[in-house]
Design an enzyme around this catalytic site. Sequence first.
Site, PDB file in Angstrom:
ATOM      1  CE1 TYR B 434       5.099  -1.866  -2.967  1.00 24.77           C
ATOM      2  CE2 TYR B 434       4.908  -3.983  -4.038  1.00 24.77           C
ATOM      3  CZ  TYR B 434       5.653  -3.055  -3.277  1.00 24.77           C
ATOM      4  OH  TYR B 434       6.834  -3.268  -2.833  1.00 24.77           O
ATOM      5  CD  GLU B 435      -0.069  -1.523   1.920  1.00 21.95           C
ATOM      6  OE1 GLU B 435       0.255  -2.791   1.467  1.00 21.95           O
ATOM      7  OE2 GLU B 435      -1.176  -1.221   2.727  1.00 21.95           O
ATOM      8  N   GLY B 436      -1.968   0.713  -2.116  1.00 19.30           N
ATOM      9  CA  GLY B 436      -2.747   2.053  -2.499  1.00 19.30           C
ATOM     10  C   GLY B 436      -2.065   3.042  -3.503  1.00 19.30           C
TER      11      GLY B 436
END
Lengths: 591, 591
Positions: B434-436
């Site tokens: 997550y978060e890229g």
Amino acid sequence: MPSYTAPVKDMQFLLHDVLKVTEAGIEGYADLDEGFTSAVLEEAGKVASGVLAPLNAVGDREGCTLENGVVRTPKGFKEAFEAMKQGGWTALDCDPAYGGQGLPYLMGTAVGEIFVSANMAFNMYQGLTHGAYSAIHTHGTPEQKAMYLPKMVSCDWTGTMNLTEPHCGTDLGLMRTKAEPQADGSYRITGQKIFISAGDHDLSENVIHLVLAKAPGGGEGTKGISLFIVPKFLVNDDGSLGARNAVSVGKIEEKMGIHGNATCVMNYDGATGWLLGDLHKGMRAMFTMMNEARLGVGLQGYAVAEAAYQNALNYAKDRLQGRAVTGAENPDAPADPLIVHPDIRRNLMEQKSFVEGARALTFWGAHLIDRSVRQDDEAAEGLISLMIPVIKGFQTDKGFEMAVQAQQVYGGHGYIEEWGMSQFARDARIAMIYEGANGVQALDLVGRKLAQDGGKHVMAFFEMVKAEVKAHDDDARMAPFAEALKTASKQLQQAAMFFMAQGMKNPNAALAGSYDFMHLMGHVCMGLMWTRMARAAFTALDEGRGDADFLNTKIATGRFYMARQLPACAMHLARIETGADPVMALAAEAF
Amino acid sequence: MPSYTAPVKDMQFLLHDVLKVTEAGIEGYADLDEGFTSAVLEEAGKVASGVLAPLNAVGDREGCTLENGVVRTPKGFKEAFEAMKQGGWTALDCDPAYGGQGLPYLMGTAVGEIFVSANMAFNMYQGLTHGAYSAIHTHGTPEQKAMYLPKMVSCDWTGTMNLTEPHCGTDLGLMRTKAEPQADGSYRITGQKIFISAGDHDLSENVIHLVLAKAPGGGEGTKGISLFIVPKFLVNDDGSLGARNAVSVGKIEEKMGIHGNATCVMNYDGATGWLLGDLHKGMRAMFTMMNEARLGVGLQGYAVAEAAYQNALNYAKDRLQGRAVTGAENPDAPADPLIVHPDIRRNLMEQKSFVEGARALTFWGAHLIDRSVRQDDEAAEGLISLMIPVIKGFQTDKGFEMAVQAQQVYGGHGYIEEWGMSQFARDARIAMIYEGANGVQALDLVGRKLAQDGGKHVMAFFEMVKAEVKAHDDDARMAPFAEALKTASKQLQQAAMFFMAQGMKNPNAALAGSYDFMHLMGHVCMGLMWTRMARAAFTALDEGRGDADFLNTKIATGRFYMARQLPACAMHLARIETGADPVMALAAEAF
């Protein structure tokens, strides 16, 4: 939900172009012509895709339950197990004297990969049975064989292996389970065993436990350990089932993965058992089966990665996200498929090149076991013993890593259980632990196998690699393979020489580098396999045989491994050569 | 069950010996004297060990439930959240104008590590709120700030970030959620968002959703995207809660880990929202919070590894198995503890040296963010922007790897959920996604950050490393650090030059090596941190300050990292320099 297709073409290439099985001169191999092996593998693939793979997620979700002493497997497992029995798949490489089909171990391995990829947890019920079958087949009396083997070959009865206790896994010398001799020649077995895969379940009429225990008079540590047959139901002389034995399931463990397999705490409360093999030689009896058992776990490493890879590849081709940096490849759609992105390619190529290399190594290992067992070939026996910790340790580490990478291709969906990629990672994780944790494999390799028989086997390995490197001097197409392999094998030799130079003076220096050595040797083995596969592919292309697309893809995949993965060897060597100091610098209290 | 103790001594060393916070000349840092920071960290440690850590396994086991539209968190979470609020922990680094304590972001980071280590899933409810707070604080109107921030600082109201949709994660240009302007200045928000962490729950009175959506007139792709505030309950002018908004939870996802956090599918069915920041500038508004958000995820990587390490270490000291190869160290007991074995040491040293290095890098990063935000220091802003993909990508990859290694120390018990080590690995896994996803971090680093502002920031980074290497010419004790750092940073420069040489001609060549570059740079950053920590430790020893045992352990741990881990740099460089060819050789259909 993930799907699975058996990689029959790749297996056929290994059997017929690389290993050239029909020309190998091993008993039973002459029958393995292309048509026959293709038919077997295709048929196994149908069972795997149609019956086992759809149950993989079911097994993960439902797990096994214990109620009133009865273990139940997930819905559908019983029917699938019946289908495996009916299809004769449990008997494939078993002795025809007991109802087996007598195929080489290599064929059992190829079919085993297909079943493990489709449903690892399910296949363990049969896999453990096969291990117990082998132990009884090797060490049993004629009466024991007659009593147990036919039912185990058919999987009417399944088997287990009982080694670990709550306070001892690797260090079996600490074992507390005891065996008291009885007047009738049997033993009373008392103790608790844990982590017993397929320990109990509803798939078979009887469960034949093989149990390590201490019988009086053997001395301290592992010396006093013997191996016993302890059936769940006692077997009458006519082969029918008698009374329930004093063995029960304490609980089913909640695990990270392989939920479809019942991992049991087994309580032996004065259970009746019979000695298998020689008294106080239980460890030796276990060790004779170790090569096959550990090769089987090394196989699980890449077989699960294969299934994960197939699905990651499909997702990478289907999922539209972003644009190729070199210009839209799918201009009529709102985005390009993931597979256009170089880092997704890197990820997929790492998976593909590992899985195919590991398959080659495992098939070659299985062929060495056949050569050792069927031909009494001591060189093959020595070589496979050397390679087993590498096949087990390296392949399960990398197999897990690749399953995690396959999960990564899915982005956020990879973390959601519904998509099935998490299960591959969770299932693959156990293979790094059981059948000797990978640190123990590294210790076995560096502490025992390197020096075995005066270092004869590792020298033979180096000679073989050297010969492979030299064999391609006249073929410029092979240079990327031969040169990379040469560099890597020199690094491996340098590491082995470092260990020898430290030798007895400083054993910690070798053991501090053992894990790196296992991985360094793993890469050299993979490099050797890729060199052989590339040669076989070029030969087939030159001779106009086979599928040119497949063969060219094979060569490109091998080039990737040699260029991108063998550079790890220099890193492992550099780490090894720092010796014990950085690793052992701190006192235990200083941590 | 695992336990956790906050590493206050190590944090104090970083704050006062390495970063020398009171002398840093950053607004608010002068107050961070040793007594103050020690008191804050000790107090946070008590909450972490006593309240949060015991709920970690509970959260994993129970997960969150959705019944009749209501989401319930695991037993005990509500009381623990109340304790966090009462203790003022949610307000630590928030603006005093809205009830915050105004401490630097660095202190929020240190305390955040402690809470994440103790219970990652729990801490996300507060972490997401902090992210939403920052967005409103940066982009909100005075009225919006007054309406939302005080309640979010206290966590009476929590927050979420809504980006992903079923068909788009990384490629937000494909977004379908739409925002229709209304006569009263509000917008009607319609669409489905997925993977919404802390999307709904029973810990707060209201949930303030920040939602990316397309408003008319912005053009194609990401250009048309705006950011909206969409509260679960509409807020009346007097601050009281009004009607339920048209936003509901579609389902809670079943995930591999962080079960204690409710990951929701959120349905917006004409929900009322208000524009946050400028129309059609939603992506830019998101990006301004990205450094903090990604540093926070990079922190999760090592914070979970820290907790896993602490337990692996305890197990290695307690569990008796086998004997030291150099002779029994525990002769009165039946076996020696695991920690005597060199490969267990290797494993533990890898964990320890990673966690401490990553903590240093993360604290340094947080200090750069403070310098950038509180001092408007553009060089600091440029440097941290460059480093963020490394901190996020490298630290979460390695953090997961180390959690898996900690699990491995437990052998079979590591695979059993009851022992808690599986949870660390499963929880840590999400931080890579997550978060890229980490592949996107590598793309951001190589495709954007290296060339940003004409390459100014990466040149500054290289200059800083060079200065660090030179600073120790007169101290032979520092040679193992300075020399290894010099070699590694040259390899990093060579890789950057390779990318530049390929440049626009062959962008795939750079991107095929992006993942390796991210890891190569990660190791160089770690080497830089270990060099600074060693220097600080030698200085303290020379001056007779501090705990000599701690300082000597610090130096030995750093030596391990430099000797054993930096050799990975040469491998990454070798891989990078193979360029695009091996990676991109196959057509997509050839896989």
